[in-house]
Design an enzyme around this catalytic site. Structure first.
Site, PDB file in Angstrom:
ATOM      1  CG  HIS A 102     -39.952  -3.507  25.052  1.00 31.93           C
ATOM      2  ND1 HIS A 102     -40.755  -3.895  23.851  1.00 31.93           N
ATOM      3  CD2 HIS A 102     -39.083  -2.376  24.434  1.00 31.93           C
ATOM      4  CE1 HIS A 102     -40.133  -3.473  22.860  1.00 31.93           C
ATOM      5  NE2 HIS A 102     -39.053  -2.992  23.022  1.00 31.93           N
ATOM      6  CD  GLU A 156     -35.627  -0.654  26.129  1.00 31.18           C
ATOM      7  OE1 GLU A 156     -36.200  -1.683  26.204  1.00 31.18           O
ATOM      8  OE2 GLU A 156     -35.311  -0.494  24.956  1.00 31.18           O
TER       9      GLU A 156
END
Length: 500
Positions: free
Chosen positions: A269, A266
């Site tokens: 991202h 994550e």
């Protein structure tokens, strides 16, 4: 209307749309993280009203006239403004084809689907989720027919997440992967398995949270603009601007590696969303261009960086500091081998690099068949279990660890899954190009992420949605995408790891 005034109106419209997106994203994030369980109806009511306002703003006569005027004068616009107008018109023309009452109903349905999925997964009760999921798939079939009646419905959604992607391209891509991955898995299955006992034990969650903070700072994630919370299924969300990004993870006290790699994933991202050009904020250019490119960044950090020997050696002292008793009999090499163990498993987010794409193939096949009316939602669990046995040789013990494990369908992210496999392949080719000018291994040995991050910012992050996925890749790579670069990487890595 003068061109200069139209340009000013374009940026004002973009900012207003970004504000609506910010508000709806915050409400979704609240529901996925800290909202009390019984509050979904309230969120559904609010989101349906905001959805109607957004719909009216986007499809209103004034907005359409503005964008069509700018489009007719595009030769007088900058390339950034041309792209903004193109992306906004594309979205608006799709939205215009969806009846307002249906668009509002969809907002309520997605809040209900997310809430029911959480309860169904918690209680291992697919029957609870089934009627809502059936509505979701039916709704998305209708949207595809409204928006692109000339196009295959599933192709429409694949293309929605990755411009130019369709079933034919997916089938070819997955066939390439399968031809290399399956024989490699078979060879590995005949070798003594790696001992991964070091990642299992009793790892207090508060210590894992400290590790998460360390990992984010190591990656140079701007903690003033990116927060971390806990959810059932890890995800990243950007609130309409690259100045505000949140990531989530899920902690398992008996396995610290699960959260470790979800934070790194994550975090990849987040780095993408946080590093778009400042002037793109509050416009259609802000944020990643596609989910395939987005997943190339998350999978790059999770696997190519995070599972490298140099990275594991770098973080091992911190792991040992936080978990001295649990790790006292293990070395960095033990951890490196454990986090790269190739063995078919149940949970996609915890799958190793080699078998991961087989998890994606299962989901792709199921979605494709549902859209072709060859499979019913009712039969999803049975078919999921059959494919896991066929592709991975795994018996699925329950729906919680099977068909209910992912949040994507409850969020309407149909057609998304192939992006993970494409992103994995994109990432390897990007790393190969990066290594021409950046000594990645030396950077990791020193714990210096700046050269790695700067290369990605220069070639990927800064551009946001200015280019199409294929344009961006070719610009960064100097060549077209080649999936065999990915399969060659897997063969090389796992041949060495298992002494094949």
């Amino acid at each position: 209307m003068t061109l200069e005034q139209a340009k000013k109106d374009l940026y004002a419209l973009s900012a207003k749309m970004a504000a609506y997106n910010h508000a709806t994203a915050l409400i979704f994030f609240d529901g996925a993280t800290t909202a009390p369980k019984g509050t979904s109806a309230n969120r559904g009511q609010t989101l349906s009203i905001l959805g109607e306002e957004s719909y009216n703003l986007a499809t209103g006569e004034q907005t359409v006239q503005l964008l069509e005027f700018l489009d007719s004068n595009k030769d007088s616009l900058s390339k950034e403004e041309q792209r903004m107008v193109f992306l906004m018109l594309k979205d608006i023309r799709d939205m215009q084809k969806i009846p307002l009452e249906e668009y509002v109903a969809l907002q309520k349905l997605m809040v209900e689907a997310d809430d029911v999925w959480h309860r169904a997964k918690e209680t291992d009760d697919f029957a609870l989720f089934e009627p809502v999921l059936e509505k979701v798939f039916d709704f998305y079939k209708k949207i595809a027919k409204w928006c692109a009646p000339e196009m295959d419905s599933y192709d429409y959604w694949l293309n929605n997440y990755e411009t130019g992607l369709n079933k034919a391209r997916c089938d070819e891509f997955f066939a390439t992967l399968r031809s290399k991955i399956v024989p490699l898995i078979k060879k590995i299955s005949e070798k003594p398995q790696i001992d991964d006992s070091c990642i299992y034990g009793d790892f207090p969650v508060y210590k894992q949270k400290e590790l998460s903070d360390y990992l984010m700072r190591l990656m140079k994630i701007d903690m003033d603009h990116c927060g971390l919370l806990t959810t059932e299924h890890p995800f990243t969300i950007s609130f309409g601007s690259h100045h505000d990004v949140r990531i989530t993870t899920n902690y398992h006290q008996d396995n610290f590696v699960s959260s470790l790699y979800s934070v790194i994933h994550e975090g990849g991202h987040a780095l993408y969303d946080l590093n778009t050009k400042d002037e793109y904020a509050y416009t259609a250019l802000d944020g990643g261009v596609s989910m395939g490119i987005h997943e190339s960044q998350s999978r790059f950090y999770e696997n190519l960086i995070g599972r490298s020997r140099e990275y594991v050696e770098l973080i091992f002292p911190k792991v040992k500091e936080l978990f001295p008793e649990q790790m006292k009999n293990y070395t960095a090499e033990d951890l490196y081998k454990a986090v790269n163990k190739a063995q078919p498993s149940l949970i996609r987010t915890e799958a190793d690099e080699l078998t991961y794409c087989l998890h994606i193939m299962v989901r792709y096949e199921l979605e494709k068949r549902i859209f072709a009316d060859e499979l019913s939602v009712h039969d999803l669990p049975k078919e999921w279990n059959r494919l896991y046995k066929e592709y991975l040789g795994i018996d699925v013990p329950n729906d919680k660890e099977g068909v209910l494990q992912d949040s994507h369908w409850s969020g309407g992210n149909i057609g998304y899954f192939p992006s993970y496999a494409l992103g994995s392949a994109y990432g390897v080719q990007l790393l190969k190009k990066m290594e021409e000018t950046v000594n990645v291994k030396e950077c990791l040995k020193k714990g210096d992420f700046e050269p790695i991050n700067n290369w990605l910012k220069e070639h990927i992050w800064q551009y946001g949605s200015l280019f199409t996925p294929s344009e961006l890749l070719e610009k960064a790579l100097g060549e077209k995408f080649d999936p065999t670069v990915f399969t060659d990487y897997l063969e090389d890595k796992f041949t060495k790891l298992y002494n094949l």
